[in-house]
Design an enzyme around this catalytic site. Structure first.
Site, PDB file in Angstrom:
ATOM      1  N   ASP A 270       0.839  -1.198   0.000  1.00 60.14           N
ATOM      2  CA  ASP A 270       0.000   0.000   0.000  1.00 60.14           C
ATOM      3  C   ASP A 270       0.876   1.251   0.000  1.00 60.14           C
ATOM      4  O   ASP A 270       2.020   1.226   0.463  1.00 60.14           O
ATOM      5  CB  ASP A 270      -0.902   0.014   1.234  1.00 60.14           C
ATOM      6  CG  ASP A 270      -1.854  -1.172   1.272  1.00 60.14           C
ATOM      7  OD1 ASP A 270      -2.180  -1.697   0.192  1.00 60.14           O
ATOM      8  OD2 ASP A 270      -2.243  -1.561   2.385  1.00 60.14           O
ATOM      9  N   LYS A 271       0.313   2.342  -0.479  1.00 60.22           N
ATOM     10  CA  LYS A 271       1.045   3.609  -0.550  1.00 60.22           C
ATOM     11  C   LYS A 271       1.714   3.947   0.786  1.00 60.22           C
ATOM     12  O   LYS A 271       2.886   4.340   0.828  1.00 60.22           O
ATOM     13  CB  LYS A 271       0.085   4.733  -0.951  1.00 60.22           C
ATOM     14  CG  LYS A 271       0.691   6.126  -0.874  1.00 60.22           C
ATOM     15  CD  LYS A 271      -0.357   7.205  -1.109  1.00 60.22           C
ATOM     16  CE  LYS A 271       0.216   8.601  -0.884  1.00 60.22           C
ATOM     17  NZ  LYS A 271      -0.807   9.668  -1.034  1.00 60.22           N
TER      18      LYS A 271
END
Length: 322
Positions: free
Chosen positions: A140-141
């Site tokens: 995830d970012k």
């Protein structure tokens, strides 16, 4: 989207594969490529058997000459950009990036530039010929840590297969809300949330998902845990800990309301309010090298923001005499 041809491959059908379907025989003869990829090349006319084009279901005979013209779809539309990538390991077959929190992995709506993929294409231009520029799995970012990137089609196929077969061991560090009494296993299927399509959730009809965790350190209202995945569902660790009512610190999607322990120091209150990403770090990987078979074990330290969070939690616990 275009295609690029690689070097021709030629082999004779071994006697033990006589009578097999062409697509199944090719999967045995060229295990470095997936069966679906080989089948697509047959359908595209890039496989000839004794100089004839056959269908995937047609039978082959021992001794026939098979010529395969591998085709690689150039599906990456992102442009290369110079980014300061932190490379934890690299050779001719793969590289492992230590991704900082805040860096988007793949371009998408609202993130067409400045992504990890853009930086990888600048670092290794040949990655444009691989699916997703060789990126084998996701982070995830706002999750930091290790990410595997294949540098050629053979390695990509092997690594994707190893991931599916659970032969890549992935270890994470996380800080969750609540004081856990001990480690354990979370075995709960995960699927797309029935209402909010941007979220995942635990549900009976979801895909199997298993997360193992062990307690590394307890604080007054939080726990530092080591996490290992059996499966790799989207947002798996975040969803599983939220399902236990122990969401990760800083998780804006699954975290719920900010939880501050009674009597917390001013430093901890400020840190919890300002920690703007999920407290999750992919700290180590171990797997067999796709070309040599040697075991690779890569580990990176805890990033500075997570180290600061842990130090403040320890100071808060010490101030309370815990």
């Amino acid at each position: 989207m275009g295609c690029m041809s690689l070097e021709l491959l030629e082999k004779l059908v071994p006697p033990e594969l006589s009578g097999q379907r062409l697509d199944l025989a090719l999967a045995r003869m060229f295990p470095e490529f997936s069966r679906s990829r080989l089948k697509s090349w047959i359908l595209q006319g890039n496989v000839r058997v004794d100089d004839l084009e056959l269908r995937p279901r047609d039978a082959v005979s021992g001794g026939q000459q098979v010529v395969v013209r591998p085709q690689v779809e150039i599906s990456v539309t992102s442009g290369p950009e110079p980014l300061d990538l932190v490379i934890a390991f690299e050779d001719d077959d793969l590289l492992i990036v230590n991704k900082p929190a805040g860096l988007v992995v793949h371009p998408g709506a609202g993130n067409t530039r400045g992504t990890l993929m853009n930086g990888l294409l600048h670092h290794v231009p040949a990655l444009e010929s691989l699916p997703r520029a060789g990126i084998v799995h996701r982070l995830d970012k706002d999750t930091s840590g290790l990410l595997i990137v294949a540098k050629n089609l053979t390695s990509h196929t092997a690594l994707v297969r190893a991931l599916a077969d659970r032969d890549i061991s992935r270890h994470y560090l996380a800080v969750c809300c609540g004081v856990l009494t001990g480690g354990g296993k979370i075995d709960a299927p995960i699927g797309r949330h029935p209402v909010d399509r941007l979220r995942m959730s635990v549900q009976d009809r979801g895909k199997p998902a298993v997360t193992h965790f062990r307690v590394k350190e307890r604080f007054r209202g939080h726990t530092y845990v080591g996490v290992q995945l059996d499966t790799g569902r989207t947002h798996q660790i975040r969803v599983h800990f939220a399902y236990r009512r122990n969401p990760l610190i800083g998780d804006s999607v699954y975290g719920g309301r900010l939880a501050i322990p009674a009597g917390a120091t001013d430093a901890l209150i400020g840190e919890l309010r300002s920690f703007r990403r999920q407290a999750l770090h992919a700290t180590s990987l171990s797997f067999a090298h796709p070309a040599t078979g040697d075991m690779l074990e890569i580990e990176v330290p805890v990033p500075d923001d997570l180290t600061q969070l842990l130090d403040i939690l320890r100071a808060d616990a010490a101030a309370a005499g815990k």
